[in-house]
Design an enzyme around this catalytic site. Structure first.
Site, PDB file in Angstrom:
ATOM      1  N   ASN A  81       0.819  -1.231   0.000  1.00  0.00           N
ATOM      2  CA  ASN A  81       0.000   0.000   0.000  1.00  0.00           C
ATOM      3  C   ASN A  81       0.850   1.278   0.000  1.00  0.00           C
ATOM      4  O   ASN A  81       0.450   2.268  -0.605  1.00  0.00           O
ATOM      5  CB  ASN A  81      -1.029  -0.012   1.132  1.00  0.00           C
ATOM      6  CG  ASN A  81      -0.408  -0.056   2.490  1.00  0.00           C
ATOM      7  OD1 ASN A  81       0.636  -0.680   2.669  1.00  0.00           O
ATOM      8  ND2 ASN A  81      -1.012   0.600   3.449  1.00  0.00           N
ATOM      9  N   GLY A  91       2.326  -5.151   7.427  1.00  0.00           N
ATOM     10  CA  GLY A  91       1.360  -5.862   6.593  1.00  0.00           C
ATOM     11  C   GLY A  91       0.134  -6.200   7.411  1.00  0.00           C
ATOM     12  O   GLY A  91      -0.176  -5.524   8.391  1.00  0.00           O
ATOM     13  N   SER A  92      -0.542  -7.269   7.022  1.00  0.00           N
ATOM     14  CA  SER A  92      -1.805  -7.604   7.683  1.00  0.00           C
ATOM     15  C   SER A  92      -1.553  -8.232   9.057  1.00  0.00           C
ATOM     16  O   SER A  92      -0.501  -8.830   9.296  1.00  0.00           O
ATOM     17  CB  SER A  92      -2.579  -8.578   6.809  1.00  0.00           C
ATOM     18  OG  SER A  92      -1.826  -9.762   6.648  1.00  0.00           O
ATOM     19  N   THR A  93      -2.530  -8.115   9.926  1.00  0.00           N
ATOM     20  CA  THR A  93      -2.406  -8.697  11.263  1.00  0.00           C
ATOM     21  C   THR A  93      -2.261 -10.215  11.161  1.00  0.00           C
ATOM     22  O   THR A  93      -1.502 -10.833  11.903  1.00  0.00           O
ATOM     23  CB  THR A  93      -3.619  -8.286  12.116  1.00  0.00           C
ATOM     24  OG1 THR A  93      -3.569  -6.861  12.268  1.00  0.00           O
ATOM     25  CG2 THR A  93      -3.591  -8.927  13.487  1.00  0.00           C
ATOM     26  N   THR A 149      -0.818 -12.109   8.763  1.00  0.00           N
ATOM     27  CA  THR A 149       0.556 -12.508   8.428  1.00  0.00           C
ATOM     28  C   THR A 149       1.513 -12.108   9.550  1.00  0.00           C
ATOM     29  O   THR A 149       2.449 -12.848   9.862  1.00  0.00           O
ATOM     30  CB  THR A 149       1.002 -11.875   7.090  1.00  0.00           C
ATOM     31  OG1 THR A 149       0.002 -12.103   6.107  1.00  0.00           O
ATOM     32  CG2 THR A 149       2.307 -12.449   6.610  1.00  0.00           C
ATOM     33  N   GLY A 150       1.259 -10.958  10.153  1.00  0.00           N
ATOM     34  CA  GLY A 150       2.116 -10.499  11.256  1.00  0.00           C
ATOM     35  C   GLY A 150       2.158 -11.496  12.399  1.00  0.00           C
ATOM     36  O   GLY A 150       3.210 -11.746  12.993  1.00  0.00           O
ATOM     37  N   GLU A 189       4.068  -3.697  12.245  1.00  0.00           N
ATOM     38  CA  GLU A 189       3.156  -2.589  11.927  1.00  0.00           C
ATOM     39  C   GLU A 189       2.005  -3.211  11.160  1.00  0.00           C
ATOM     40  O   GLU A 189       2.161  -3.598  10.004  1.00  0.00           O
ATOM     41  CB  GLU A 189       3.859  -1.525  11.071  1.00  0.00           C
ATOM     42  CG  GLU A 189       5.066  -0.868  11.710  1.00  0.00           C
ATOM     43  CD  GLU A 189       4.711   0.120  12.799  1.00  0.00           C
ATOM     44  OE1 GLU A 189       3.512   0.293  13.100  1.00  0.00           O
ATOM     45  OE2 GLU A 189       5.641   0.713  13.373  1.00  0.00           O
ATOM     46  N   CYS A 227      -3.256   2.160   6.413  1.00  0.00           N
ATOM     47  CA  CYS A 227      -3.477   1.542   7.725  1.00  0.00           C
ATOM     48  C   CYS A 227      -4.023   2.548   8.732  1.00  0.00           C
ATOM     49  O   CYS A 227      -4.649   2.164   9.710  1.00  0.00           O
ATOM     50  CB  CYS A 227      -2.179   0.934   8.222  1.00  0.00           C
ATOM     51  SG  CYS A 227      -0.817   2.077   8.174  1.00  0.00           S
ATOM     52  N   GLU A 254       8.302   2.733  14.900  1.00  0.00           N
ATOM     53  CA  GLU A 254       9.245   3.176  13.872  1.00  0.00           C
ATOM     54  C   GLU A 254       9.316   4.696  13.918  1.00  0.00           C
ATOM     55  O   GLU A 254       8.509   5.354  14.577  1.00  0.00           O
ATOM     56  CB  GLU A 254       8.760   2.731  12.488  1.00  0.00           C
ATOM     57  CG  GLU A 254       8.797   1.216  12.326  1.00  0.00           C
ATOM     58  CD  GLU A 254       8.506   0.793  10.897  1.00  0.00           C
ATOM     59  OE1 GLU A 254       7.326   0.822  10.512  1.00  0.00           O
ATOM     60  OE2 GLU A 254       9.461   0.456  10.182  1.00  0.00           O
TER      61      GLU A 254
HETATM   62  P1  NAD Z   1       0.284  -8.956   3.741  1.00  0.00           P
HETATM   63  O1  NAD Z   1       0.359  -9.323   5.177  1.00  0.00           O
HETATM   64  O2  NAD Z   1      -0.460  -9.833   2.830  1.00  0.00           O
HETATM   65  O3  NAD Z   1       1.762  -8.886   3.114  1.00  0.00           O
HETATM   66  C1  NAD Z   1       2.741  -8.031   3.624  1.00  0.00           C
HETATM   67  C2  NAD Z   1       4.105  -8.546   3.223  1.00  0.00           C
HETATM   68  O4  NAD Z   1       4.341  -9.796   3.858  1.00  0.00           O
HETATM   69  C3  NAD Z   1       4.282  -8.803   1.725  1.00  0.00           C
HETATM   70  O5  NAD Z   1       5.592  -8.428   1.351  1.00  0.00           O
HETATM   71  C4  NAD Z   1       4.117 -10.302   1.617  1.00  0.00           C
HETATM   72  O6  NAD Z   1       4.774 -10.869   0.509  1.00  0.00           O
HETATM   73  C5  NAD Z   1       4.752 -10.762   2.903  1.00  0.00           C
HETATM   74  N1  NAD Z   1       4.322 -12.068   3.382  1.00  0.00           N
HETATM   75  C6  NAD Z   1       3.157 -12.723   3.124  1.00  0.00           C
HETATM   76  N2  NAD Z   1       3.142 -13.901   3.757  1.00  0.00           N
HETATM   77  C7  NAD Z   1       4.311 -14.013   4.425  1.00  0.00           C
HETATM   78  C8  NAD Z   1       4.877 -15.006   5.279  1.00  0.00           C
HETATM   79  N3  NAD Z   1       4.230 -16.129   5.557  1.00  0.00           N
HETATM   80  N4  NAD Z   1       6.091 -14.784   5.810  1.00  0.00           N
HETATM   81  C9  NAD Z   1       6.761 -13.647   5.551  1.00  0.00           C
HETATM   82  N5  NAD Z   1       6.280 -12.664   4.736  1.00  0.00           N
HETATM   83  C10 NAD Z   1       5.069 -12.848   4.189  1.00  0.00           C
HETATM   84  O7  NAD Z   1      -0.235  -7.469   3.721  1.00  0.00           O
HETATM   85  P2  NAD Z   1      -0.619  -6.574   2.448  1.00  0.00           P
HETATM   86  O8  NAD Z   1      -1.951  -7.020   1.982  1.00  0.00           O
HETATM   87  O9  NAD Z   1       0.523  -6.507   1.497  1.00  0.00           O
HETATM   88  O10 NAD Z   1      -0.722  -5.118   3.126  1.00  0.00           O
HETATM   89  C11 NAD Z   1      -1.891  -4.603   3.636  1.00  0.00           C
HETATM   90  C12 NAD Z   1      -1.860  -4.654   5.164  1.00  0.00           C
HETATM   91  O11 NAD Z   1      -0.755  -3.912   5.659  1.00  0.00           O
HETATM   92  C13 NAD Z   1      -3.080  -3.986   5.788  1.00  0.00           C
HETATM   93  O12 NAD Z   1      -3.575  -4.797   6.818  1.00  0.00           O
HETATM   94  C14 NAD Z   1      -2.542  -2.692   6.368  1.00  0.00           C
HETATM   95  O13 NAD Z   1      -3.255  -2.150   7.436  1.00  0.00           O
HETATM   96  C15 NAD Z   1      -1.157  -3.093   6.761  1.00  0.00           C
HETATM   97  N6  NAD Z   1      -0.306  -1.913   6.892  1.00  0.00           N
HETATM   98  C16 NAD Z   1       0.082  -1.500   8.151  1.00  0.00           C
HETATM   99  C17 NAD Z   1       0.864  -0.363   8.298  1.00  0.00           C
HETATM  100  C18 NAD Z   1       1.323   0.104   9.651  1.00  0.00           C
HETATM  101  O14 NAD Z   1       2.278   0.835   9.702  1.00  0.00           O
HETATM  102  N7  NAD Z   1       0.696  -0.307  10.723  1.00  0.00           N
HETATM  103  C19 NAD Z   1       1.264   0.345   7.181  1.00  0.00           C
HETATM  104  C20 NAD Z   1       0.839  -0.091   5.921  1.00  0.00           C
HETATM  105  C21 NAD Z   1       0.064  -1.232   5.798  1.00  0.00           C
END
Ligand code: NAD
Length: 457
Positions: free
Chosen positions: A134, A210-212, A214-215, A232, A264, A433
Site C-alpha cells: 500500500n 502488513g496484515s495482522t 501474516t504479522g 506494523e 493503515c 518506527e
Molecule cells: P500482507 O500481510 O499480505 O503482506 C505483507 C508482506 O508480507 C508482503 O511483502 C508479503 O509478501 C509478505 N508475506 C506474506 N506472507 C508471508 C509469510 N508467511 N512470511 C513472511 N512474509 C510474508 O499485507 P498486504 O496485503 O501486502 O498489506 C496490507 C496490510 O498492511 C493492511 O492490513 C494494512 O493495514 C497493513 N499496513 C500496516 C501499516 C502500519 O504501519 N501499521 C502500514 C501499511 C500497511
C-alpha cells in the site's frame, strides 16, 4: 496461481503489465544473507560521521530522482502523483534524519564502585524488512534507513505487486556510494522469500508491515529463534467528531480516502455525536460527490484505483448494491476502480464496522456523549491511529488519554512525521518506527565493567 519464479507488476489504473521481475528463492535469500553479513561487519566499523556522510549523499541522489521514483510509485501502486512526490521526499528526509541519528547514537557511563561501567549501542547485524503494497516506498524507507544508519545491513522484501521503487532505491544507494550488498532488495513471494528471511538464523531482526494475520505468523516464527520483531499491522481507526467541532474539517473525506483507503491509518469509523448526525451526513454526501477519481498520473486527480482486482472484490464484499450508503463516482474499467463510499446503515458490531476493509469505504456511526464515544472508539481489536475533533480542550485531553491507540490527532487527521514515533496498540502492532528512538530499535545494549582495583603484579 502465482508464478513461483516471477512477479508480474500491473498498472492498477490500466491493468497493463509494467514489468516482470524474477522472484527470489530461498536459496537467493541464503546467498543474500551471507553477503549482507560480510558487508555489515565492515559497515559497523565505519565511523558514525562517515556513515552519516554517505547517507546524506544517498539523500541527495534520492532527491535528484524524486520525479522518477514518484512516477514508478504511480505506475506500480496507483498513487496520485502528488502523493507519490511526497513519498519520495519523505524517503529523502528520513535519510537525512537517520544520518543525524548515526552521529548521536552513544552509550552511557554509569557510576559503579570499584571501576568504570560503560554501555555500547551495538548494531544487530543483518535486518530483514518485509513491506506491504500500500505504501511501497515510505515503508521500505522507514524499516531500512534507520537500520542502516545504526550500522546494520538490510535485506528488504517488497510486496509481490510493488517491487519497483524498492529496487530503484537499492540502485540509488549504490550510485551514492553505499557499500555493495549492504542494502539489498529481494523481490519475492511471501511464503518463499518472506518466510526464508524470517526463518534465517543469521537475520537478527524482522521489521514486518502488513496484515495482522501474516504479522501473527511472522511473530510465531521469530519466537522459535527468539528473534526480535517490529510489527506494523492493520487498523480500523476512529474519527471522533463532537458536536462543537469544525465539522467541515473533521469530515474531510480524505481522512479515509487517501490512497483509495488503502491506508493503515485511514479513519474508517466516522463516529459523530448524534445531535449533528444529519449535518454530518449532508457534508459527507457533498464531499464524496466532489472527489475526483481517475488517472493517478493526472495532477488534478484526488483518488486513484485499488491495487488489484482481488482487492476490489474484497472491498465490494462489504458493500452490497442495496446497502444504505453515500456514494461518489468512479471510472469504468479497465483499472481497479471503486467509488468513495460511506455506509450509513451499519451497527458498530457489523463486519464492515469492525474489519479492516482497506478500500475507500467508511462507516458512519452515532454516539451520545463523551463516555459513549470513548467506548465505541475502543471497541476494536486494533489501535493504530485516530482523530478527535472538539473545541473543548479538556475533553480533547481526556479522550486522547482514554483512546487506546498509538497515533492520535486532535483537530487534525495527520498521523505521520518522520521525526515522531509511529506504531500501534493492541493487534495493530508491536514496537515503534520513526522518531527519536528509531535507530535504537536497531541496536542492542552491551554493558562493560572495567575494574580499577587490579592487584599490583
Ligand atoms: P500482507 O500481510 O499480505 O503482506 C505483507 C508482506 O508480507 C508482503 O511483502 C508479503 O509478501 C509478505 N508475506 C506474506 N506472507 C508471508 C509469510 N508467511 N512470511 C513472511 N512474509 C510474508 O499485507 P498486504 O496485503 O501486502 O498489506 C496490507 C496490510 O498492511 C493492511 O492490513 C494494512 O493495514 C497493513 N499496513 C500496516 C501499516 C502500519 O504501519 N501499521 C502500514 C501499511 C500497511
Amino acid at each position: 496461481m502465482p508464478d513461483p519464479n516471477e512477479l508480474t507488476v500491473l498498472d492498477p489504473a490500466t491493468e497493463e503489465i509494467v514489468a516482470t521481475v524474477p522472484a527470489a528463492t530461498a536459496g537467493d535469500v541464503d546467498t543474500a544473507v551471507a553477503r549482507a553479513a560480510r558487508a555489515q561487519t565492515r559497515w559497523a566499523a565505519v565511523a558514525p560521521a562517515d556513515r552519516a556522510r554517505l547517507l546524506r549523499r544517498f539523500a541527495d541522489v534520492v532527491d535528484a530522482h524524486t520525479e522518477e521514483l514518484a512516477q514508478l510509485e504511480v505506475r506500480e501502486a496507483g498513487h496520485t502523483v502528488a502523493n507519490a512526490r511526497w513519498e519520495a521526499g519523505n524517503a529523502r528526509d528520513l535519510l537525512l534524519y537517520a544520518a543525524g541519528g548515526a552521529e548521536r547514537l552513544t552509550g552511557r557511563q554509569i557510576p559503579v564502585p570499584g571501576g568504570w561501567d560503560v554501555t555500547f549501542q551495538e548494531p544487530l547485524g543483518v535486518v530483514g524488512v518485509i513491506a506491504p503494497w500500500n505504501f511501497p516506498m515510505p515503508i521500505a524507507a522507514w524499516g531500512s534507513f534507520p537500520a542502516l544508519a545504526a550500522g546494520n545491513a538490510v535485506l528488504l522484501k517488497p510486496a509481490e505487486t510493488t517491487p519497483l521503487t524498492a529496487l530503484r532505491l537499492a540502485g540509488l544507494a549504490l550510485e551514492a556510494g553505499l557499500p555493495e550488498h549492504l542494502f539489498q532488495v529481494l523481490p519475492g513471494h511471501g511464503d518463499t522469500a518472506g518466510r526464508a528471511l524470517v526463518d534465517h538464523p543469521d537475520v537478527a531482526k524482522i521489521v514486518f508491515t502488513g496484515s495482522t494475520r501474516t504479522g501473527r505468523e511472522v511473530m510465531e516464527r521469530c519466537a522459535r529463534l527468539v528473534k526480535p520483531v517490529t510489527l506494523e499491522l492493520g487498523g480500523k481507526s476512529p474519527n471522533v467528531v463532537f458536536a462543537d467541532a469544525d465539522l467541515q474539517a473533521a469530515l474531510d473525506p480524505f481522512s479515509f480516502l487517501d490512497n483509495a483507503g488503502q491506508d493503515c491509518c485511514a479513519r474508517t469509523r466516522v463516529l459523530v455525536q448524534e445531535t449533528v448526525l444529519d449535518e454530518a451526513r449532508a457534508l459527507l454526501a457533498d464531499a464524496l460527490a466532489a472527489v475526483v477519481v481517475g488517472d493517478p498520473a493526472d495532477e488534478r486527480t484526488q483518488m486513484g484505483p485499488l491495487i488489484s482486482g482481488r482487492q476490489r472484490e474484497r472491498v465490494r464484499s462489504y458493500v452490497p448494491d442495496d446497502a444504505p450508503a453515500l456514494r461518489g463516482k468512479a471510472p469504468d474499467g479497465p483499472g481497479f476502480w471503486f467509488p468513495p463510499t460511506v455506509l450509513t446503515g451499519e451497527r458498530h458490531d457489523s463486519p464492515a464496522a469492525r474489519e479492516e476493509i482497506f478500500g475507500p469505504v467508511a462507516v458512519l456511526l452515532p454516539f451520545t456523549d463523551e463516555q459513549d464515544a470513548i467506548r465505541l472508539a475502543n471497541d476494536t481489536p486494533y489501535g493504530l491511529s485516530g482523530s478527535i475533533w472538539t473545541r473543548d480542550l479538556g475533553r480533547a485531553l481526556r479522550v486522547s488519554q482514554a483512546v487506546r491507540a498509538g497515533n492520535l490527532s486532535v483537530n487534525s487527521h495527520s498521523s505521520v512525521r518522520y521525526w515522531t514515533p509511529f506504531g500501534g496498540y493492541k493487534q495493530s502492532g508491536l514496537g515503534r518506527e520513526l522518531g527519536p528512538d528509531a535507530l535504537a530499535a536497531f541496536t542492542q545494549t552491551k554493558n562493560v565493567f572495567l575494574s580499577t582495583e587490579v592487584p599490583a603484579p
